[in-house]
Design a protein around this motif. Structure first.
Motif, PDB file in Angstrom:
ATOM      1  N   PRO A 175       0.821  -1.218   0.000  1.00  0.00           N
ATOM      2  CA  PRO A 175       0.000   0.000   0.000  1.00  0.00           C
ATOM      3  C   PRO A 175       0.858   1.274   0.000  1.00  0.00           C
ATOM      4  O   PRO A 175       1.979   1.271   0.527  1.00  0.00           O
ATOM      5  CB  PRO A 175      -0.798  -0.099   1.308  1.00  0.00           C
ATOM      6  N   LEU A 176       0.292   2.341  -0.559  1.00  0.00           N
ATOM      7  CA  LEU A 176       1.018   3.619  -0.682  1.00  0.00           C
ATOM      8  C   LEU A 176       1.561   4.099   0.673  1.00  0.00           C
ATOM      9  O   LEU A 176       2.677   4.607   0.778  1.00  0.00           O
ATOM     10  CB  LEU A 176       0.094   4.680  -1.290  1.00  0.00           C
ATOM     11  N   LYS A 177       0.749   3.902   1.713  1.00  0.00           N
ATOM     12  CA  LYS A 177       1.167   4.326   3.061  1.00  0.00           C
ATOM     13  C   LYS A 177       2.507   3.670   3.435  1.00  0.00           C
ATOM     14  O   LYS A 177       3.380   4.297   4.028  1.00  0.00           O
ATOM     15  CB  LYS A 177       0.063   3.884   4.030  1.00  0.00           C
ATOM     16  N   GLU A 178       2.650   2.407   3.069  1.00  0.00           N
ATOM     17  CA  GLU A 178       3.888   1.677   3.387  1.00  0.00           C
ATOM     18  C   GLU A 178       5.033   2.102   2.466  1.00  0.00           C
ATOM     19  O   GLU A 178       6.185   2.119   2.876  1.00  0.00           O
ATOM     20  CB  GLU A 178       3.661   0.164   3.311  1.00  0.00           C
ATOM     21  N   ILE A 179       4.704   2.446   1.231  1.00  0.00           N
ATOM     22  CA  ILE A 179       5.734   2.964   0.316  1.00  0.00           C
ATOM     23  C   ILE A 179       6.301   4.247   0.931  1.00  0.00           C
ATOM     24  O   ILE A 179       7.516   4.469   0.959  1.00  0.00           O
ATOM     25  CB  ILE A 179       5.128   3.260  -1.087  1.00  0.00           C
ATOM     26  N   LYS A 180       5.409   5.086   1.469  1.00  0.00           N
ATOM     27  CA  LYS A 180       5.862   6.353   2.060  1.00  0.00           C
ATOM     28  C   LYS A 180       6.781   6.122   3.257  1.00  0.00           C
ATOM     29  O   LYS A 180       7.709   6.892   3.490  1.00  0.00           O
ATOM     30  CB  LYS A 180       4.657   7.207   2.469  1.00  0.00           C
ATOM     31  N   ASN A 181       6.518   5.061   4.024  1.00  0.00           N
ATOM     32  CA  ASN A 181       7.417   4.725   5.145  1.00  0.00           C
ATOM     33  C   ASN A 181       8.834   4.482   4.653  1.00  0.00           C
ATOM     34  O   ASN A 181       9.803   4.926   5.254  1.00  0.00           O
ATOM     35  CB  ASN A 181       6.957   3.431   5.827  1.00  0.00           C
ATOM     36  N   GLY A 182       8.918   3.760   3.555  1.00  0.00           N
ATOM     37  CA  GLY A 182      10.238   3.483   2.974  1.00  0.00           C
ATOM     38  C   GLY A 182      10.863   4.757   2.430  1.00  0.00           C
ATOM     39  O   GLY A 182      12.080   4.971   2.572  1.00  0.00           O
ATOM     40  N   ILE A 183      10.042   5.614   1.818  1.00  0.00           N
ATOM     41  CA  ILE A 183      10.575   6.862   1.246  1.00  0.00           C
ATOM     42  C   ILE A 183      11.215   7.722   2.343  1.00  0.00           C
ATOM     43  O   ILE A 183      12.254   8.346   2.142  1.00  0.00           O
ATOM     44  CB  ILE A 183       9.466   7.640   0.497  1.00  0.00           C
ATOM     45  N   SER A 184      10.603   7.713   3.513  1.00  0.00           N
ATOM     46  CA  SER A 184      11.172   8.479   4.635  1.00  0.00           C
ATOM     47  C   SER A 184      12.618   8.064   4.900  1.00  0.00           C
ATOM     48  O   SER A 184      13.499   8.898   5.093  1.00  0.00           O
ATOM     49  CB  SER A 184      10.348   8.182   5.888  1.00  0.00           C
ATOM     50  N   GLU A 185      12.851   6.753   4.902  1.00  0.00           N
ATOM     51  CA  GLU A 185      14.224   6.265   5.162  1.00  0.00           C
ATOM     52  C   GLU A 185      15.145   6.606   3.986  1.00  0.00           C
ATOM     53  O   GLU A 185      16.331   6.859   4.180  1.00  0.00           O
ATOM     54  CB  GLU A 185      14.236   4.751   5.423  1.00  0.00           C
ATOM     55  N   ILE A 186      14.593   6.629   2.782  1.00  0.00           N
ATOM     56  CA  ILE A 186      15.423   6.969   1.611  1.00  0.00           C
ATOM     57  C   ILE A 186      15.837   8.448   1.685  1.00  0.00           C
ATOM     58  O   ILE A 186      16.991   8.798   1.422  1.00  0.00           O
ATOM     59  CB  ILE A 186      14.671   6.647   0.292  1.00  0.00           C
ATOM     60  N   VAL A 187      14.887   9.307   2.087  1.00  0.00           N
ATOM     61  CA  VAL A 187      15.210  10.731   2.290  1.00  0.00           C
ATOM     62  C   VAL A 187      16.339  10.835   3.322  1.00  0.00           C
ATOM     63  O   VAL A 187      17.292  11.600   3.172  1.00  0.00           O
ATOM     64  CB  VAL A 187      13.966  11.528   2.786  1.00  0.00           C
ATOM     65  N   LYS A 188      16.234  10.008   4.370  1.00  0.00           N
ATOM     66  CA  LYS A 188      17.261  10.000   5.420  1.00  0.00           C
ATOM     67  C   LYS A 188      18.645   9.731   4.833  1.00  0.00           C
ATOM     68  O   LYS A 188      19.601  10.461   5.123  1.00  0.00           O
ATOM     69  CB  LYS A 188      16.901   8.943   6.475  1.00  0.00           C
ATOM     70  N   TYR A 189      18.761   8.713   3.979  1.00  0.00           N
ATOM     71  CA  TYR A 189      20.070   8.416   3.362  1.00  0.00           C
ATOM     72  C   TYR A 189      20.568   9.623   2.568  1.00  0.00           C
ATOM     73  O   TYR A 189      21.762   9.921   2.565  1.00  0.00           O
ATOM     74  CB  TYR A 189      19.977   7.216   2.417  1.00  0.00           C
ATOM     75  N   GLY A 190      19.634  10.308   1.888  1.00  0.00           N
ATOM     76  CA  GLY A 190      20.018  11.476   1.090  1.00  0.00           C
ATOM     77  C   GLY A 190      20.588  12.578   1.959  1.00  0.00           C
ATOM     78  O   GLY A 190      21.547  13.257   1.570  1.00  0.00           O
ATOM     79  N   ILE A 191      20.018  12.752   3.150  1.00  0.00           N
ATOM     80  CA  ILE A 191      20.481  13.844   4.026  1.00  0.00           C
ATOM     81  C   ILE A 191      21.747  13.450   4.782  1.00  0.00           C
ATOM     82  O   ILE A 191      22.669  14.247   4.932  1.00  0.00           O
ATOM     83  CB  ILE A 191      19.357  14.266   5.017  1.00  0.00           C
ATOM     84  N   ILE A 192      21.820  12.198   5.232  1.00  0.00           N
ATOM     85  CA  ILE A 192      22.975  11.864   6.088  1.00  0.00           C
ATOM     86  C   ILE A 192      24.251  11.609   5.304  1.00  0.00           C
ATOM     87  O   ILE A 192      25.337  11.842   5.797  1.00  0.00           O
ATOM     88  CB  ILE A 192      22.703  10.656   7.037  1.00  0.00           C
ATOM     89  N   ILE A 193      24.131  11.117   4.070  1.00  0.00           N
ATOM     90  CA  ILE A 193      25.365  10.653   3.433  1.00  0.00           C
ATOM     91  C   ILE A 193      25.441  10.843   1.916  1.00  0.00           C
ATOM     92  O   ILE A 193      26.520  11.056   1.374  1.00  0.00           O
ATOM     93  CB  ILE A 193      25.604   9.161   3.815  1.00  0.00           C
ATOM     94  N   GLU A 194      24.310  10.783   1.231  1.00  0.00           N
ATOM     95  CA  GLU A 194      24.398  10.696  -0.241  1.00  0.00           C
ATOM     96  C   GLU A 194      23.548  11.779  -0.894  1.00  0.00           C
ATOM     97  O   GLU A 194      22.365  11.581  -1.164  1.00  0.00           O
ATOM     98  CB  GLU A 194      23.947   9.281  -0.659  1.00  0.00           C
ATOM     99  N   ARG A 195      24.187  12.879  -1.152  1.00  0.00           N
ATOM    100  CA  ARG A 195      23.514  14.031  -1.743  1.00  0.00           C
ATOM    101  C   ARG A 195      22.808  13.679  -3.062  1.00  0.00           C
ATOM    102  O   ARG A 195      21.731  14.197  -3.373  1.00  0.00           O
ATOM    103  CB  ARG A 195      24.594  15.091  -2.001  1.00  0.00           C
TER     104      ARG A 195
END
Ligand SMILES: NC(=O)c1ccc[n+]([C@@H]2O[C@H](COP(=O)([O-])OP(=O)(O)OC[C@H]3O[C@@H](n4cnc5c(N)ncnc54)[C@H](O)[C@@H]3O)[C@@H](O)[C@H]2O)c1
Ligand SMILES: [Zn+2]
Length: 367
Positions: A175-195
Motif C-alpha cells: 500500500p502507498l502508506k507503506e511505500i511512504k514509510n520506505g521513502i522516509s528512510e530513503i530521504v534520510k540516506y540522502g540527508i545523512i550521506i548521499e547528496r
C-alpha cells in the motif's frame, strides 16, 4: 540484477536485488547448503495470500517448506509471539534441521532475526523483505529485536542473516502508506550521506509515489549499498558511524512512543523527526537556511509528514525522549545535518530549543 557483498569476515553475506528474480533463490540456497534443511517461513497473512505461489517457487529445492503466519502489527514483536514461534519450530525440527526465512516487513524481519539469534544459541536465517523500508533498511545489518512494555526494540541482538533477497516484485501489492514509510528512510540516506539520492528525490518528487516496482531498482540499490557499507564499518553500532542512521529517529521514536504507536506510522514519525532535527541544526547555525528550506520542501512535497490533528503536544513528545535506548547515563545524542549529505552527532540541546523546533515542525504538519 545487482549483488552487494556485506563484508563481515565469517559473517559475510550477499544482498541480491532485482525484479522478478525468485528463480535465483534456489542457487543461493544451494551455495549456503540450505537445500538440505527445512525452510520455516515467517510472514503475514496478506503477504502470503498475495505471493504464496511465487515465493514457494523459491523453496522448491529445500527439504520442506513450512509457513508460520503472524499478525501484521508491531505487537507481533513480543515475548508471547516469540514463544509461539519457538513451540512451532521445535515441533518442525523433529523432521530435520531448519533455517528461518523472514518474509515480510521490518516487524517480521526483527522477530525472525531475534528468534534465529536466541533459539538454540543461534540458527541460520535469511531475509526476504517485502516492504520498501525492509529493502532499504531493516532487512540489512542484523539488528534484531522485540519490544517490551517500556519501549521499542529493547530486547534484541546483533545477528546477521545469511542472505538478503530483495525482489522488487513484492512492492506490487504494498500500500502507498507503506511505500511512504520506505521513502522516509530513503530521504534520510540522502540527508545523512548521499547528496545524489536527495537530488534524485527532488528531481522526481512528483513521479516517485507512482513508481512501478522495477523503477525502485536504482534507489533501493543505492540505499542498500550505503547501509551495507555502514554496517561493515560499525557492525555493533559502537563506533559512532552506524549511529548516523538515527537521524530523525531520536525525535521520531519519541513521537511514536507518545502516541503509543497508533495513528502514526514509523515513516511519518521519522519525517517529523527529520524536520525537527533539521530546524534544530539551523538554529545552531550548523545548517544553512537554504539547505533547511530544501529539506522541508522535499519532505512536504513527498507528503510523508503526519497530520497535525493527531499529534500530541511537544511537551509530551519531549517527555518520551528519555525512553530512547541511546540515552545512556542521561546523555542523549542528536544526529544533526550540517549540509545535505553530511551529519554530525552532538549532545542534546536544551529542552527549550528542542521544544521550539518541534513546535515549528508540528506547524508544518497542518495541511
Ligand atoms: N532491524 C532494523 O535495522 C530496523 C530498521 C528499521 C525499522 N525496523 C523495524 O521495522 C518495523 C517496521 O517495518 P515496516 O515498515 O516494514 O512495517 P511492517 O513490517 O509492520 O509492515 C507494514 C504492513 O505492510 C504489510 N506488508 C508488508 N509487505 C507487503 C507487501 N509486499 N504487500 C502487501 N502488504 C505488505 C504488512 O503485513 C504490514 O501490515 C518496526 O518494528 C521497526 O522497529 C527495524
Ligand atoms: Zn527507521
Amino acid at each position: 540484477m545487482r549483488i552487494i557483498n556485506v563484508k563481515l569476515g565469517e559473517r559475510s553475506y550477499r544482498i541480491i536485488i532485482g525484479h522478478r528474480i525468485i528463480s535465483y533463490v534456489e542457487c543461493h540456497l544451494q551455495k549456503l547448503k540450505f537445500t538440505q534443511l527445512q525452510a520455516v517461513v515467517l510472514t503475514n497473512r496478506s503477504i502470503l495470500s498475495a505471493h504464496r505461489d511465487y515465493i514457494s517457487q523459491g523453496f522448491k529445492g529445500v527439504k520442506n517448506c513450512h509457513f508460520i503466519v503472524l499478525p501484521a502489527t508491531e505487537r507481533t514483536k513480543s515475548w508471547e509471539v516469540l514463544l509461539r514461534i519457538t513451540r512451532k519450530i521445535f515441533s518442525i525440527e523433529n523432521k530435520g534441521d531448519i533455517f528461518l526465512v523472514a518474509f515480510g516487513g521490518g516487524v517480521i524481519g526483527d522477530i525472525t532475526g531475534f528468534c534465529a539469534a536466541i533459539y538454540k544459541r543461534g540458527i541460520p536465517y535469511i531475509q526476504i523483505p517485502t516492504t520498501l523500508l525492509g529493502m532499504v533498511d531493516s532487512g540489512i545489518g542484523g539488528k534484531t529485536a522485540i519490544d517490551l512494555e517500556f519501549g521499542k526494540n529493547l530486547m534484541g541482538a546483533f545477528y546477521q542473516p545469511r542472505l538478503v533477497f530483495v525482489d522488487l516484485k513484492f512492492l506490487e501489492t504494498l500500500p502507498l502508506k507503506e511505500i511512504k514509510n520506505g521513502i522516509s528512510e530513503i530521504v534520510k540516506y540522502g540527508i545523512i550521506i548521499e547528496r545524489e539520492i536527495f537530488d534524485l528525490l527532488e528531481k522526481r518528487t512528483s513521479e516517485i509515489l507512482k513508481f512501478k516496482p522495477r523503477q525502485w531498482f536504482s534507489l533501493v540499490t543505492k540505499c542498500a549499498k550505503i547501509k551495507a557499507e555502514i554496517v561493515e564499518k560499525d557492525e555493533l553500532d559502537n563506533k559512532g558511524l552506524r549511529a548516523i542512521l538515527n537521524f530523525g529517529h531520536t525525535i521520531g521514536h519519541a513521537v511514536e512512543s507518545a502516541m503509543d504507536y497508533v495513528d502514526i506510522s514509523h515513516g511519518q514519525a521519522v519525517a517529523l523527526g527529520m524536520v525537527t532535527e533539521s530546524i534544530l541544526a539551523e538554529k545552531f547555525n550548523m545548517l544553512s537556511s537554504s539547505a533547511l528550506a530544501r529539506i522541508l520542501n522535499l519532505i512536504i512535497s513527498l507528503d510523508i509528514l503526519p497530520r497535525s490533528k493527531a499529534l500530541p503536544s511537544s511537551s509530551k513528545i519531549i517527555s518520551r525522549l528519555k525512553y530512547d535506548k541511546k540515552a545512556r547515563l542521561g546523555k542523549l545524542k542528536f544526529v544533526l545535518p550540517v549540509k545535505i549529505g553530511k551529519v554530525k552527532i552532538v549532545d542534546a540541546p536544551s529542552q527549550k530549543i528542542i521544544r521550539e523546533s518541534l513546535q515549528e515542525a508540528i506547524r508544518l504538519c497542518t495541511r
